[in-house]
Design a protein around this motif. Structure first.
Motif, PDB file in Angstrom:
ATOM      1  N   MET A   1       0.843  -1.182   0.000  1.00  0.00           N
ATOM      2  CA  MET A   1       0.000   0.000   0.000  1.00  0.00           C
ATOM      3  C   MET A   1       0.884   1.240   0.000  1.00  0.00           C
ATOM      4  SD  MET A   1      -2.815   1.203   2.812  1.00  0.00           S
ATOM      5  CE  MET A   1      -4.289   0.650   2.025  1.00  0.00           C
ATOM      6  N   SER A   2       0.531   2.205  -0.813  1.00  0.00           N
ATOM      7  CA  SER A   2       1.315   3.432  -0.908  1.00  0.00           C
ATOM      8  C   SER A   2       1.195   4.225   0.392  1.00  0.00           C
ATOM      9  CB  SER A   2       0.792   4.285  -2.076  1.00  0.00           C
ATOM     10  OG  SER A   2       1.379   5.561  -2.036  1.00  0.00           O
ATOM     11  N   PRO A   3       2.292   4.804   0.886  1.00  0.00           N
ATOM     12  CA  PRO A   3       2.221   5.589   2.121  1.00  0.00           C
ATOM     13  C   PRO A   3       1.503   6.914   1.921  1.00  0.00           C
ATOM     14  CG  PRO A   3       4.421   5.713   1.170  1.00  0.00           C
ATOM     15  CD  PRO A   3       3.651   4.716   0.354  1.00  0.00           C
ATOM     16  N   HIS A   4       1.310   7.319   0.677  1.00  0.00           N
ATOM     17  CA  HIS A   4       0.663   8.591   0.403  1.00  0.00           C
ATOM     18  C   HIS A   4      -0.674   8.354  -0.289  1.00  0.00           C
ATOM     19  CE1 HIS A   4       4.374  10.546   1.504  1.00  0.00           C
ATOM     20  NE2 HIS A   4       5.032   9.793   0.639  1.00  0.00           N
ATOM     21  N   PRO A   5      -1.768   8.904   0.256  1.00  0.00           N
ATOM     22  CA  PRO A   5      -3.064   8.696  -0.389  1.00  0.00           C
ATOM     23  C   PRO A   5      -3.104   9.381  -1.747  1.00  0.00           C
ATOM     24  CG  PRO A   5      -3.234  10.352   1.352  1.00  0.00           C
ATOM     25  CD  PRO A   5      -1.853   9.758   1.436  1.00  0.00           C
ATOM     26  N   ALA A   6      -3.897   8.822  -2.632  1.00  0.00           N
ATOM     27  CA  ALA A   6      -4.057   9.426  -3.958  1.00  0.00           C
ATOM     28  C   ALA A   6      -4.713  10.787  -3.808  1.00  0.00           C
ATOM     29  CB  ALA A   6      -4.908   8.521  -4.843  1.00  0.00           C
ATOM     30  N   PRO A   7      -4.336  11.758  -4.639  1.00  0.00           N
ATOM     31  CA  PRO A   7      -4.957  13.077  -4.538  1.00  0.00           C
ATOM     32  C   PRO A   7      -6.426  13.014  -4.915  1.00  0.00           C
ATOM     33  CG  PRO A   7      -3.578  12.917  -6.497  1.00  0.00           C
ATOM     34  CD  PRO A   7      -3.342  11.673  -5.699  1.00  0.00           C
ATOM     35  N   ALA A   8      -7.222  13.859  -4.275  1.00  0.00           N
ATOM     36  CA  ALA A   8      -8.648  13.910  -4.586  1.00  0.00           C
ATOM     37  C   ALA A   8      -8.834  14.430  -6.006  1.00  0.00           C
ATOM     38  CB  ALA A   8      -9.369  14.826  -3.600  1.00  0.00           C
ATOM     39  N   PRO A   9      -9.802  13.882  -6.760  1.00  0.00           N
ATOM     40  CA  PRO A   9     -10.049  14.359  -8.117  1.00  0.00           C
ATOM     41  C   PRO A   9     -10.494  15.822  -8.111  1.00  0.00           C
ATOM     42  CG  PRO A   9     -11.245  12.319  -7.669  1.00  0.00           C
ATOM     43  CD  PRO A   9     -10.694  12.805  -6.380  1.00  0.00           C
ATOM     44  N   THR A  10     -10.213  16.486  -9.227  1.00  0.00           N
ATOM     45  CA  THR A  10     -10.667  17.863  -9.362  1.00  0.00           C
ATOM     46  C   THR A  10     -12.193  17.891  -9.401  1.00  0.00           C
ATOM     47  OG1 THR A  10      -8.684  18.377 -10.628  1.00  0.00           O
ATOM     48  CG2 THR A  10     -10.492  19.941 -10.771  1.00  0.00           C
ATOM     49  N   LEU A  11     -12.771  18.854  -8.723  1.00  0.00           N
ATOM     50  CA  LEU A  11     -14.228  18.973  -8.656  1.00  0.00           C
ATOM     51  C   LEU A  11     -14.683  20.242  -9.350  1.00  0.00           C
ATOM     52  CD1 LEU A  11     -14.706  18.014  -4.919  1.00  0.00           C
ATOM     53  CD2 LEU A  11     -15.253  16.610  -6.892  1.00  0.00           C
ATOM     54  N   PRO A  12     -15.894  20.298  -9.850  1.00  0.00           N
ATOM     55  CA  PRO A  12     -16.765  19.142 -10.022  1.00  0.00           C
ATOM     56  C   PRO A  12     -16.434  18.408 -11.302  1.00  0.00           C
ATOM     57  CG  PRO A  12     -17.875  21.105 -10.793  1.00  0.00           C
ATOM     58  CD  PRO A  12     -16.538  21.552 -10.271  1.00  0.00           C
ATOM     59  N   THR A  13     -16.701  17.136 -11.341  1.00  0.00           N
ATOM     60  CA  THR A  13     -16.571  16.389 -12.584  1.00  0.00           C
ATOM     61  C   THR A  13     -17.873  16.491 -13.357  1.00  0.00           C
ATOM     62  OG1 THR A  13     -16.184  14.252 -13.610  1.00  0.00           O
ATOM     63  CG2 THR A  13     -17.278  14.227 -11.480  1.00  0.00           C
ATOM     64  N   LEU A  14     -17.771  16.651 -14.651  1.00  0.00           N
ATOM     65  CA  LEU A  14     -18.957  16.631 -15.499  1.00  0.00           C
ATOM     66  C   LEU A  14     -18.847  15.527 -16.545  1.00  0.00           C
ATOM     67  CD1 LEU A  14     -19.599  20.446 -16.112  1.00  0.00           C
ATOM     68  CD2 LEU A  14     -20.566  18.960 -14.353  1.00  0.00           C
ATOM     69  N   THR A  15     -17.708  14.849 -16.593  1.00  0.00           N
ATOM     70  CA  THR A  15     -17.491  13.837 -17.623  1.00  0.00           C
ATOM     71  C   THR A  15     -17.340  12.432 -17.062  1.00  0.00           C
ATOM     72  OG1 THR A  15     -15.115  14.280 -17.556  1.00  0.00           O
ATOM     73  CG2 THR A  15     -16.407  15.466 -19.218  1.00  0.00           C
ATOM     74  N   ALA A  16     -16.936  12.297 -15.810  1.00  0.00           N
ATOM     75  CA  ALA A  16     -16.689  10.970 -15.243  1.00  0.00           C
ATOM     76  C   ALA A  16     -17.952  10.425 -14.588  1.00  0.00           C
ATOM     77  CB  ALA A  16     -15.559  11.034 -14.221  1.00  0.00           C
ATOM     78  N   ARG A  17     -18.111   9.095 -14.643  1.00  0.00           N
ATOM     79  CA  ARG A  17     -19.268   8.473 -14.020  1.00  0.00           C
ATOM     80  C   ARG A  17     -18.929   8.140 -12.565  1.00  0.00           C
ATOM     81  NH1 ARG A  17     -19.365   4.973 -18.455  1.00  0.00           N
ATOM     82  NH2 ARG A  17     -19.504   3.177 -17.061  1.00  0.00           N
ATOM     83  N   ARG A  18     -18.789   9.190 -11.785  1.00  0.00           N
ATOM     84  CA  ARG A  18     -18.502   9.065 -10.357  1.00  0.00           C
ATOM     85  C   ARG A  18     -19.087  10.263  -9.629  1.00  0.00           C
ATOM     86  NH1 ARG A  18     -15.014  12.988  -9.063  1.00  0.00           N
ATOM     87  NH2 ARG A  18     -13.392  13.591 -10.522  1.00  0.00           N
ATOM     88  N   SER A  19     -19.228  10.107  -8.319  1.00  0.00           N
ATOM     89  CA  SER A  19     -19.708  11.211  -7.505  1.00  0.00           C
ATOM     90  C   SER A  19     -18.617  12.287  -7.403  1.00  0.00           C
ATOM     91  CB  SER A  19     -20.066  10.700  -6.109  1.00  0.00           C
ATOM     92  OG  SER A  19     -18.921  10.200  -5.457  1.00  0.00           O
ATOM     93  N   PRO A  20     -19.000  13.490  -6.998  1.00  0.00           N
ATOM     94  CA  PRO A  20     -20.316  13.891  -6.494  1.00  0.00           C
ATOM     95  C   PRO A  20     -21.331  14.086  -7.623  1.00  0.00           C
ATOM     96  CG  PRO A  20     -18.864  15.786  -6.512  1.00  0.00           C
ATOM     97  CD  PRO A  20     -18.023  14.595  -6.906  1.00  0.00           C
ATOM     98  N   TRP A  21     -22.583  13.789  -7.309  1.00  0.00           N
ATOM     99  CA  TRP A  21     -23.634  13.927  -8.313  1.00  0.00           C
ATOM    100  C   TRP A  21     -24.144  15.358  -8.405  1.00  0.00           C
ATOM    101  CZ3 TRP A  21     -22.236   9.886 -10.401  1.00  0.00           C
ATOM    102  CH2 TRP A  21     -22.130   8.660  -9.772  1.00  0.00           C
ATOM    103  N   VAL A  22     -24.109  16.071  -7.287  1.00  0.00           N
ATOM    104  CA  VAL A  22     -24.615  17.450  -7.239  1.00  0.00           C
ATOM    105  C   VAL A  22     -23.551  18.318  -6.594  1.00  0.00           C
ATOM    106  CG1 VAL A  22     -26.456  18.971  -6.401  1.00  0.00           C
ATOM    107  CG2 VAL A  22     -26.991  16.588  -7.006  1.00  0.00           C
ATOM    108  N   THR A  23     -23.323  19.491  -7.172  1.00  0.00           N
ATOM    109  CA  THR A  23     -22.340  20.437  -6.644  1.00  0.00           C
ATOM    110  C   THR A  23     -22.973  21.820  -6.549  1.00  0.00           C
ATOM    111  OG1 THR A  23     -20.513  19.216  -7.681  1.00  0.00           O
ATOM    112  CG2 THR A  23     -20.064  21.484  -7.024  1.00  0.00           C
ATOM    113  N   PHE A  24     -22.747  22.503  -5.436  1.00  0.00           N
ATOM    114  CA  PHE A  24     -23.109  23.910  -5.261  1.00  0.00           C
ATOM    115  C   PHE A  24     -21.814  24.696  -5.277  1.00  0.00           C
ATOM    116  CE2 PHE A  24     -26.592  21.577  -3.462  1.00  0.00           C
ATOM    117  CZ  PHE A  24     -27.723  22.370  -3.585  1.00  0.00           C
ATOM    118  N   THR A  25     -21.735  25.712  -6.129  1.00  0.00           N
ATOM    119  CA  THR A  25     -20.480  26.454  -6.264  1.00  0.00           C
ATOM    120  C   THR A  25     -20.763  27.864  -6.767  1.00  0.00           C
ATOM    121  OG1 THR A  25     -18.218  26.272  -7.152  1.00  0.00           O
ATOM    122  CG2 THR A  25     -20.024  25.750  -8.664  1.00  0.00           C
ATOM    123  N   PRO A  26     -19.856  28.811  -6.527  1.00  0.00           N
ATOM    124  CA  PRO A  26     -20.058  30.157  -7.078  1.00  0.00           C
ATOM    125  C   PRO A  26     -20.136  30.136  -8.598  1.00  0.00           C
ATOM    126  CG  PRO A  26     -18.390  30.197  -5.354  1.00  0.00           C
ATOM    127  CD  PRO A  26     -18.681  28.744  -5.629  1.00  0.00           C
TER     128      PRO A  26
END
Length: 200
Positions: free
Chosen positions: A1-26
């Protein structure tokens, strides 16, 4: 197991089939414009709704039916919204990936139906992204990315957290990079939608 967690994906995604499904943003969030351009370049569709038109439930259902080309038998209720979003066949759709942007969404902060509305969007997106029915069983259709973005002109995204989280125990909300993100986390939602943001 890698000692460093994978970086969080850039949000919001509009092309990938993954969450988050809904985003509130400026509304000035540069990631929304970039993600929208990425989606269009990949052959996807970006639809826009006016928050002012969604301030009453009846108006909201009519706007979704019109702009997303729902069938004439659309029931104009929350369950019907989930069903139509989960298997959307709007004009020219062809199973492209879809993003729905809601401009001027600040007006929805005090809507008594806000929580159930966001739940319906998340549930519909979950069904589309995994192409499953209400019981989590696979459908015959082709999964497609479906995401919703509430664009805010004057209200901080976190102001929506309480009403959304209180709507349904299956909804999980978090503030990530100044955006409020919403997903479904209960084990009753087969398909592996992860808790967001990752715990660790």
């Amino acid at each position: 197991m890698s000692p460093h967690p994978a970086p969080a994906p850039t949000l919001p995604t509009l092309t990938a089939r993954r969450s988050p499904w809904v985003t509130f943003t400026p509304s000035a969030d540069p990631r929304v414009a970039a993600a929208g351009a990425e989606l269009r370049a990949a052959g996807g569709i970006v639809l826009r709704l006016d928050g002012e038109e969604l301030h009453e439930a009846g108006c909201l259902h009519r706007a979704f039916a019109r702009e997303l080309g729902f069938p004439g038998y659309y029931g104009h209720n929350w369950d019907a919204l989930v069903d139509c979003l989960g298997d959307w066949h709007g004009p020219g759709h062809g199973k492209q990936d879809v993003a729905v942007l809601i401009d001027g969404a600040d007006v929805l902060l005090d809507a008594e139906f806000l929580g159930v509305f966001v739940w319906a969007l998340a549930a519909g997106a979950w069904r589309a992204n995994f192409m499953v029915d209400a019981d989590g069983e696979p459908n015959d259709g082709t999964p497609f990315a479906l995401h919703f973005v509430f664009l805010l002109d004057r209200t901080p995204p976190e102001a929506f957290a309480g009403a959304v989280a209180a709507a349904d125990p299956d909804l999980a909300v978090a503030v990530v990079d100044g955006r409020l993100v919403v997903t479904l986390t209960d084990t009753e939602w087969p398909g592996g939608d992860p808790v967001w943001p990752p715990v660790g």
